[in-house]
Scaffold this motif. Structure first.
Motif, PDB file in Angstrom:
ATOM      1  N   ARG A 572      18.304   0.072  11.121  1.00 54.64           N
ATOM      2  CA  ARG A 572      18.377  -1.399  11.221  1.00 54.64           C
ATOM      3  C   ARG A 572      17.098  -1.999  11.795  1.00 54.64           C
ATOM      4  NH1 ARG A 572      23.555  -3.433  10.885  1.00 54.64           N
ATOM      5  NH2 ARG A 572      22.419  -5.328  10.340  1.00 54.64           N
ATOM      6  N   LYS A 573      15.995  -1.248  11.767  1.00 58.09           N
ATOM      7  CA  LYS A 573      14.743  -1.700  12.379  1.00 58.09           C
ATOM      8  C   LYS A 573      14.299  -3.045  11.816  1.00 58.09           C
ATOM      9  CE  LYS A 573       9.861  -0.436  12.901  1.00 58.09           C
ATOM     10  NZ  LYS A 573       8.834   0.607  12.649  1.00 58.09           N
ATOM     11  N   ASN A 574      14.283  -3.183  10.491  1.00 59.67           N
ATOM     12  CA  ASN A 574      13.818  -4.430   9.877  1.00 59.67           C
ATOM     13  C   ASN A 574      14.729  -5.599  10.216  1.00 59.67           C
ATOM     14  OD1 ASN A 574      11.637  -3.123   8.672  1.00 59.67           O
ATOM     15  ND2 ASN A 574      12.802  -2.618   6.824  1.00 59.67           N
ATOM     16  N   ASP A 575      16.046  -5.344  10.270  1.00 58.88           N
ATOM     17  CA  ASP A 575      16.989  -6.412  10.619  1.00 58.88           C
ATOM     18  C   ASP A 575      16.810  -6.862  12.061  1.00 58.88           C
ATOM     19  OD1 ASP A 575      18.084  -6.353   8.086  1.00 58.88           O
ATOM     20  OD2 ASP A 575      19.631  -4.894   8.633  1.00 58.88           O
ATOM     21  N   VAL A 576      16.589  -5.894  12.958  1.00 54.57           N
ATOM     22  CA  VAL A 576      16.383  -6.239  14.366  1.00 54.57           C
ATOM     23  C   VAL A 576      15.112  -7.068  14.527  1.00 54.57           C
ATOM     24  CG1 VAL A 576      15.890  -5.282  16.645  1.00 54.57           C
ATOM     25  CG2 VAL A 576      17.646  -4.236  15.226  1.00 54.57           C
ATOM     26  N   ILE A 577      14.028  -6.655  13.875  1.00 53.37           N
ATOM     27  CA  ILE A 577      12.769  -7.404  13.948  1.00 53.37           C
ATOM     28  C   ILE A 577      12.938  -8.796  13.358  1.00 53.37           C
ATOM     29  CG2 ILE A 577      10.386  -7.461  13.109  1.00 53.37           C
ATOM     30  CD1 ILE A 577      10.384  -4.407  13.242  1.00 53.37           C
ATOM     31  N   LYS A 578      13.719  -8.899  12.292  1.00 55.00           N
ATOM     32  CA  LYS A 578      13.933 -10.184  11.626  1.00 55.00           C
ATOM     33  C   LYS A 578      14.701 -11.160  12.514  1.00 55.00           C
ATOM     34  CE  LYS A 578      16.137 -12.088   7.460  1.00 55.00           C
ATOM     35  NZ  LYS A 578      16.916 -11.738   6.237  1.00 55.00           N
ATOM     36  N   MET A 579      15.638 -10.656  13.296  1.00 57.47           N
ATOM     37  CA  MET A 579      16.534 -11.529  14.069  1.00 57.47           C
ATOM     38  C   MET A 579      16.112 -11.730  15.519  1.00 57.47           C
ATOM     39  SD  MET A 579      19.200 -12.713  12.362  1.00 57.47           S
ATOM     40  CE  MET A 579      18.056 -13.129  11.053  1.00 57.47           C
ATOM     41  N   VAL A 580      15.172 -10.928  16.029  1.00 58.32           N
ATOM     42  CA  VAL A 580      14.929 -10.934  17.467  1.00 58.32           C
ATOM     43  C   VAL A 580      14.380 -12.271  17.960  1.00 58.32           C
ATOM     44  CG1 VAL A 580      12.579  -9.993  17.339  1.00 58.32           C
ATOM     45  CG2 VAL A 580      13.973  -9.570  19.356  1.00 58.32           C
ATOM     46  N   MET A 581      13.511 -12.934  17.196  1.00 58.55           N
ATOM     47  CA  MET A 581      12.963 -14.216  17.648  1.00 58.55           C
ATOM     48  C   MET A 581      14.025 -15.304  17.653  1.00 58.55           C
ATOM     49  SD  MET A 581      10.018 -13.936  18.835  1.00 58.55           S
ATOM     50  CE  MET A 581       9.841 -15.699  19.096  1.00 58.55           C
ATOM     51  N   ARG A 582      14.896 -15.288  16.662  1.00 61.33           N
ATOM     52  CA  ARG A 582      15.994 -16.258  16.652  1.00 61.33           C
ATOM     53  C   ARG A 582      16.936 -16.021  17.828  1.00 61.33           C
ATOM     54  NH1 ARG A 582      16.728 -19.573  12.558  1.00 61.33           N
ATOM     55  NH2 ARG A 582      15.380 -19.365  10.739  1.00 61.33           N
ATOM     56  N   ALA A 583      17.213 -14.743  18.107  1.00 59.40           N
ATOM     57  CA  ALA A 583      18.061 -14.428  19.259  1.00 59.40           C
ATOM     58  C   ALA A 583      17.388 -14.842  20.556  1.00 59.40           C
ATOM     59  CB  ALA A 583      18.381 -12.932  19.281  1.00 59.40           C
ATOM     60  N   PHE A 584      16.072 -14.680  20.639  1.00 60.68           N
ATOM     61  CA  PHE A 584      15.326 -15.085  21.828  1.00 60.68           C
ATOM     62  C   PHE A 584      15.431 -16.595  22.045  1.00 60.68           C
ATOM     63  CE2 PHE A 584      11.233 -16.526  23.669  1.00 60.68           C
ATOM     64  CZ  PHE A 584      11.313 -15.900  24.900  1.00 60.68           C
ATOM     65  N   ILE A 585      15.285 -17.371  20.969  1.00 59.58           N
ATOM     66  CA  ILE A 585      15.421 -18.826  21.068  1.00 59.58           C
ATOM     67  C   ILE A 585      16.849 -19.206  21.454  1.00 59.58           C
ATOM     68  CG2 ILE A 585      15.335 -20.988  19.752  1.00 59.58           C
ATOM     69  CD1 ILE A 585      13.102 -19.705  18.066  1.00 59.58           C
ATOM     70  N   ALA A 586      17.839 -18.581  20.792  1.00 57.62           N
ATOM     71  CA  ALA A 586      19.238 -18.898  21.086  1.00 57.62           C
ATOM     72  C   ALA A 586      19.602 -18.532  22.521  1.00 57.62           C
ATOM     73  CB  ALA A 586      20.146 -18.160  20.106  1.00 57.62           C
ATOM     74  N   GLY A 587      19.093 -17.389  23.017  1.00 56.06           N
ATOM     75  CA  GLY A 587      19.388 -16.998  24.393  1.00 56.06           C
ATOM     76  C   GLY A 587      18.813 -17.962  25.399  1.00 56.06           C
ATOM     77  N   ASN A 588      17.580 -18.425  25.178  1.00 58.52           N
ATOM     78  CA  ASN A 588      16.982 -19.406  26.083  1.00 58.52           C
ATOM     79  C   ASN A 588      17.710 -20.742  26.031  1.00 58.52           C
ATOM     80  OD1 ASN A 588      14.480 -18.543  27.617  1.00 58.52           O
ATOM     81  ND2 ASN A 588      13.999 -17.726  25.606  1.00 58.52           N
ATOM     82  N   VAL A 589      18.036 -21.182  24.817  1.00 60.35           N
ATOM     83  CA  VAL A 589      18.739 -22.460  24.686  1.00 60.35           C
ATOM     84  C   VAL A 589      20.115 -22.379  25.343  1.00 60.35           C
ATOM     85  CG1 VAL A 589      19.740 -24.092  23.039  1.00 60.35           C
ATOM     86  CG2 VAL A 589      17.480 -23.148  22.616  1.00 60.35           C
ATOM     87  N   ALA A 590      20.784 -21.213  25.244  1.00 57.83           N
ATOM     88  CA  ALA A 590      22.078 -21.048  25.906  1.00 57.83           C
ATOM     89  C   ALA A 590      21.934 -21.180  27.425  1.00 57.83           C
ATOM     90  CB  ALA A 590      22.669 -19.684  25.544  1.00 57.83           C
ATOM     91  N   SER A 591      20.866 -20.612  27.981  1.00 57.80           N
ATOM     92  CA  SER A 591      20.626 -20.743  29.426  1.00 57.80           C
ATOM     93  C   SER A 591      20.338 -22.199  29.797  1.00 57.80           C
ATOM     94  CB  SER A 591      19.452 -19.858  29.845  1.00 57.80           C
ATOM     95  OG  SER A 591      19.736 -18.502  29.625  1.00 57.80           O
TER      96      SER A 591
END
Length: 606
Positions: A572-591
């Motif tokens: 799942r390396k490519n999927d993780v790389i594809k989603m990590v920036m979106r998850a980073f933005i979502a995690g910060n916005v959630a905080s």
């Protein structure tokens, strides 16, 4: 050990070629059992073998008997305590804890026997699946109407009319939702059910803890308990590092806290307490938000264990997770902190009750923003995501001592990583400040620094979260440090600001309130000639900062997340790389949304 006796080994020296290796090697050769000589030794051996055989034959019965005896002894103690002193805080805690333990054990025994404790499934079997879907749909929209009307009335009559600054936070929450919707991978496929109920859960829990006397008192008491638990680390720190170890620097002063608290977390995992809390609370979130079991459990697990360890719980499910679920797993890691980090931040001076609340209400917020920024577009196999367990069922023999030792070793790694990051990023920020100041002086500007730039760039973010206007610059600087360095540095600076406010309040309560003044960002106490570096903020802004920074969502966490998930599931390396920036933005916005909720519902207790 064999049935005939104890095996011996013979240590034989083997000559080696000194041209290849100058040292001799030891070869171990089995020479069989050692015969027992003597009448007494023979009798003891027979008795020993007889006891061993009978123990192995009746081991199960002996374990059950021992547990029954321990249970009866405890129930005798419990009954006497209820009779001797019932009604105080300690007796209520003992009663509730005992009942919860009995419920957990009963549920575990029933599940091992194959009995399904799901009320929903049994209810659907009774009334029929077709009628059950109609009633479920009716209840769903009815709850939508009731919850929305109730929150609207409460906000209109109590929240917004109490303090105009509360409208700032409401504006911030709406802004965060709109931004995430606009950058969503598929705005047309957003399922608003988990988004809506994620915020409802967050609001309800925050209202209970921040706006009701009972909820505030409970979490205030929990914060005091955690603070007292953290203080027990002083015994180990003093024994190992000396009585003045706290004066030896931040690394030594927090090492004992993190190691001790991490050992407690590992013990709770070993005893199954954490599994009961995580799995059951995860079921509640899954039921309310209609999210998958894996992403719901991981959201709760991140409250207690770190973003590097939590994915281990769902490692076997990683190959089959959808992109949306994978994004949710990473978002929950970015938007939360572990139990060890919680104790760490409390030791730095963060308010423990607000930190506990922030750690809990960030879980539904993380799922809500994850489903908003990366909606589900694939079919999720919910049936394959059952029986998620935290305890080790591999068959390896472990006891409480080994679990505590593993927790201590893991705590050492956390301390080393945290201190290394803090040392590096404090130095880097200092270097950046020197470079920016040099460029500023070329243009005739002095005092240009990293925190100064952050205080201007992130000022609107601090404002929409509900901070007082005079504190927006300081809050923005703290968020900038948290984003581009690490939350540890941010909470360290917040702890100093909180301490400054306490010093200032003690000063003005005893002396003339006009005998102090601001000097740039610092506060000068004239009568005692003391300078409070970086000044102070209002308690409201401190609370918002505590909530907004509660998450390991610094830029460095991206590398940690990539390294963890790619190593666990290379396909799942490519999927993780594809989603990590979106998850980073979502995690910060959630905080940030959690900070806005705190600003919306904050009430001055003084």
């Amino acid at each position: 050990m064999t049935e005939g006796g104890v095996e011996l080994v013979n240590v034989k020296k083997v000559e080696t070629n000194h041209e290849d290796d100058t040292s001799a090697k030891l070869d171990i050769e089995d020479v069989g059992p050692n015969p027992v000589t003597g009448v007494c030794a023979s009798l003891v051996e027979k008795l020993e073998l007889w006891l061993e055989k009978n123990y192995l034959r009746n081991q199960g019965y002996l374990c059950v008997s021992f547990k029954v005896i321990v249970f009866l002894v405890y129930m005798t103690y419990f009954s006497y305590c209820m009779y001797f002193r019932f009604g105080d805080e300690g007796s209520i805690i003992l009663l509730v804890g005992t009942l919860l333990y009995l419920c957990i054990k009963c549920k575990r025994v029933l599940s091992l026997k194959g009995y399904n404790c799901s009320i929903q499934e049994r209810w659907i079997k009774i009334i029929g699946p077709k009628r059950g879907k109609i009633i479920q749909k009716f209840n769903r929209y009815g709850l939508y109407l009731v919850s929305f009307a109730g929150l609207a009335v409460y906000f209109g009559l109590d929240i917004l009319t109490e303090d105009p600054r509360n409208s700032q936070s409401l504006l911030g929450i709406a802004t965060f939702i709109v931004i995430c919707f606009l950058v969503s991978t598929k705005p047309s496929r957003v399922n608003w059910h988990p988004v809506y109920w994620g915020f409802v859960l967050q609001f309800v829990f925050a209202i209970f803890t921040l706006r009701t006397q009972t909820g505030y008192a409970i979490f205030k008491r929990l914060g005091d308990v955690v603070t007292q638990l953290v203080s027990f680390s002083d015994a180990g720190g003093t024994f190992v590092l000396g009585s003045n170890y706290k004066a030896m620097g931040l690394g030594f002063s927090v090492a004992a806290v993190v190691i001790f608290f991490n050992s407690i977390i590992f013990l709770l995992i070993h005893w199954g307490v954490l599994e009961a809390v995580v799995v059951n609370f995860g079921f509640v979130i899954s039921y309310c938000l209609n999210t998958g079991p894996v992403e719901s459990v991981i959201a709760v697990a991140n409250i207690f264990i770190g973003s590097s360890e939590a994915p281990l719980l769902i490692k076997t499910y990683l190959p089959t997770l959808s992109l949306s679920e994978l994004c949710a797993v990473m978002t929950c890691g970015f938007a939360s902190i572990s139990g060890g980090a919680l104790a760490f931040f409390i030791s730095l001076g963060a308010p423990p009750n607000h930190l506990l609340t922030a750690a809990v209400i960030s879980a539904p917020a993380a799922l809500a923003f994850s489903k908003l920024i990366c909606p589900e577009t694939q079919r999720v196999n919910v049936d394959a995501q059952k029986d998620i367990q935290i305890t080790d069922n591999s068959g390896a023999k472990r006891n409480a001592l080994s679990a505590a030792a593993d927790g201590a070793v893991s705590g050492v790694k956390i301390v080393a990583a945290s201190m290394s990051n803090m040392l590096a990023f404090v130095c880097i920020i200092k270097l950046i400040d020197a470079i920016l100041d040099w460029f500023g002086q070329r243009a005739g500007l002095s005092g240009v620094s990293f925190t100064t730039i952050c205080s201007y760039l992130l000022y609107p973010l601090a404002y929409v979260m509900g901070s007082d206007p005079q504190d927006c610059g300081k809050l923005a600087a703290l968020i900038g440090v948290k984003l581009f360095a690490t939350p540890i540095v941010g909470y360290t600076e917040l702890g100093k600001i909180i301490k400054n406010r306490h010093v200032w309040e003690a000063y003005v309560s005893k002396r003339n309130t006009s005998a102090w003044h601001w000097s740039g960002d610092d506060v000068i106490l004239d009568n005692v000639n003391v300078t409070l570096v970086n000044g102070f903020m209002s308690e409201r802004s401190e609370v918002i900062a505590t909530y907004a920074m509660c998450g390991y969502s610094a830029v460095t966490a991206i590398g940690i997340t990539l390294g963890t998930l790619v190593a666990m599931c290379p396909p799942r390396k490519n999927d993780v790389i594809k989603m990590v920036m979106r998850a980073f933005i979502a995690g910060n916005v959630a905080s940030f949304a959690t900070g806005a909720v705190a600003g919306l519902l904050y009430r001055d207790r003084s």
